[in-house]
Write a protein that holds these residues in place. Structure first.
Motif, PDB file in Angstrom:
ATOM      1  N   ASN A  32       0.808  -1.222   0.000  1.00 14.25           N
ATOM      2  CA  ASN A  32       0.000   0.000   0.000  1.00 14.25           C
ATOM      3  C   ASN A  32       0.835   1.263   0.000  1.00 14.25           C
ATOM      4  N   ALA A  69      -3.852   2.680   0.595  1.00 21.15           N
ATOM      5  CA  ALA A  69      -4.548   2.001  -0.497  1.00 21.15           C
ATOM      6  C   ALA A  69      -3.525   1.227  -1.322  1.00 21.15           C
ATOM      7  N   ASN A  95     -14.671   2.542   7.913  1.00 21.46           N
ATOM      8  CA  ASN A  95     -15.098   1.425   7.050  1.00 21.46           C
ATOM      9  C   ASN A  95     -13.966   0.748   6.286  1.00 21.46           C
ATOM     10  N   GLY A  96     -12.740   1.219   6.444  1.00 23.93           N
ATOM     11  CA  GLY A  96     -11.607   0.573   5.793  1.00 23.93           C
ATOM     12  C   GLY A  96     -11.656   0.635   4.289  1.00 23.93           C
ATOM     13  N   GLN A  97     -12.226   1.747   3.763  1.00 21.04           N
ATOM     14  CA  GLN A  97     -12.320   1.885   2.313  1.00 21.04           C
ATOM     15  C   GLN A  97     -11.899   3.281   1.865  1.00 21.04           C
ATOM     16  N   THR A 108     -13.987   1.971  -5.488  1.00 20.52           N
ATOM     17  CA  THR A 108     -13.900   1.774  -4.039  1.00 20.52           C
ATOM     18  C   THR A 108     -12.805   0.756  -3.768  1.00 20.52           C
ATOM     19  N   SER A 110     -10.110  -1.238  -0.974  1.00 16.58           N
ATOM     20  CA  SER A 110      -9.892  -1.608   0.421  1.00 16.58           C
ATOM     21  C   SER A 110      -8.641  -0.910   0.935  1.00 16.58           C
ATOM     22  N   SER A 111      -8.723  -0.449   2.168  1.00 18.14           N
ATOM     23  CA  SER A 111      -7.544   0.183   2.774  1.00 18.14           C
ATOM     24  C   SER A 111      -7.186  -0.556   4.061  1.00 18.14           C
TER      25      SER A 111
END
Length: 372
Positions: A32, A69, A95-97, A108, A110-111
């Motif tokens: 990331n 990300a 929300n981890g996005q 969208t 995912s993070s």
């Protein structure tokens, strides 16, 4: 975190960041890039634990914050967006996005938590000096082709940067060798570099910094410690671990008694080597040089392709000599010589040969011969 940024600015910084990130990662967070919005600027951070980069750009931000990300995915998205597009990015830690919108496109991703992202820090750098970007480009370009790719001799997998003195003149030298060839380039020692330790800058760091400074015209601030090196310019900081090893005593392989001098037109020689080597086998790439008076005959042969010869007019001051070289190595060195006339200092068919640019004494190349 909310911000708007122009696609070109986003793409440029992401290109730098994702270049550091390894394609295969056993630690998910290292795949990331970390994005942080603060004081109207967006910063990008990426690392593979050996090398790290931090770069910041101006952005229109409405809410500060940070997220991570997938670096390569984010870069590919930015690359495929239309030129000049405005990109809106937002993320909430809950929300981890990460949501990216541009025109009619919405992505969208995912993070991962920013707390997992490693801290990129060079620590204390006792030695700091500045180099014009063009000088740093020259130090890198004229030596990196000789960096070894043999992992067992890891201490040769980079450029050896150190200070030295010749005739009471302090110099900064960069040296690289793979055992078959050696490149040594020197410039006047910059202020602040006196007493610096000799360090081996890894190949990846060398290549990354070279890409980053390709269009830089200003000075590059270089920081050094026993274990790390940093490069700072514009809004970019690149920090790398150094290779923990001892670079060999390269001076021992530079011959001092090569008295057979061969002078030739660099462009003519380079083109002739390139043409003749078309015939040489892919494995050996061997080219023979037969020197006799004012004529240099280049030749190559292989069982699969046949034979090739070409004559080049030269200046030579000794008895006839035949010597063989790897054509790829000859071409690599010839490409670094900017002057019109190049010079070879030879001893015999089995000893190392020195190659120089006659108009520039700051660079010296040593090439081992091969049997042909």
């Amino acid at each position: 975190m909310k911000l708007t940024i122009e696609r070109g600015a986003l793409l440029k910084s992401l290109a730098h960041a994702q270049s550091v990130v390894e394609r295969r990662n056993t630690i998910p967070i290292l795949a990331n890039v970390m994005l942080r919005v603060e004081d109207g600027r967006l910063s990008f951070a990426a690392t593979d634990m050996d090398i790290g980069i931090i770069e910041s750009v101006a952005s229109e931000s409405t809410a500060p914050g940070a997220t991570t990300a997938p670096a390569h995915t984010l870069y590919e998205i930015a690359r495929k967006l239309p030129e000049g597009a405005q990109v809106h990015i937002e993320a909430s830690g809950g929300n981890g996005q990460l949501k990216l919108r541009s025109g009619r496109s919405t992505f969208t991703l995912s993070s991962l938590p920013t707390e997992e992202f490693p801290v990129i820090s060079g620590g204390e750098m006792p030695y700091e000096f500045r180099l014009p970007a063009r000088e740093l480009r020259s130090l890198i370009d004229r030596t990196r082709f000789a960096i070894s790719t043999e992992e067992t001799r890891y201490y040769l997998n980079g450029i050896y940067l150190h200070s030295t003195e010749v005739s009471d003149v302090p110099l900064l030298r960069s040296v690289a060798t793979d055992g078959h060839r050696l490149a040594r380039v020197e410039i006047p020692l910059p202020e602040g570099a006196a007493g610096m330790p000799g360090v081996i800058v890894p190949r990846k760091a060398v290549n990354e910094v070279r890409k980053l400074i390709d269009e830089v015209n200003d000075e590059v601030a270089i920081g050094l410690s026993e274990t790390k090196i940093s490069f700072r310019f514009n809004d970019v900081i690149l920090i790398s671990k150094l290779i923990d090893g001892t670079f060999p005593d390269y001076e021992r392989v530079i011959p001092s008694s090569n008295e057979k001098l061969l002078e030739f037109d660099r462009r003519e020689f380079q083109a002739a080597v390139d043409r003749v080597s078309t015939i040489s086998s892919e494995k050996s790439r061997a080219v023979k040089l037969a020197i006799n008076g004012r004529t240099l005959t280049l030749s190559a042969s292989s069982a699969e392709n046949g034979t090739a010869t070409e004559e080049v007019e030269v200046s030579y001051n000794a008895d006839p000599l035949e010597i063989g070289f790897n054509s790829r190595y000859l071409l690599d060195i010839a490409q670094q010589i900017e002057g019109d006339v190049a010079e070879m200092a030879l001893a015999d068919a089995a000893s190392p040969t020195i190659i120089r640019d006659q108009s520039d004494t700051s660079a010296l190349y040593v090439l081992m011969p091969m049997r042909v």
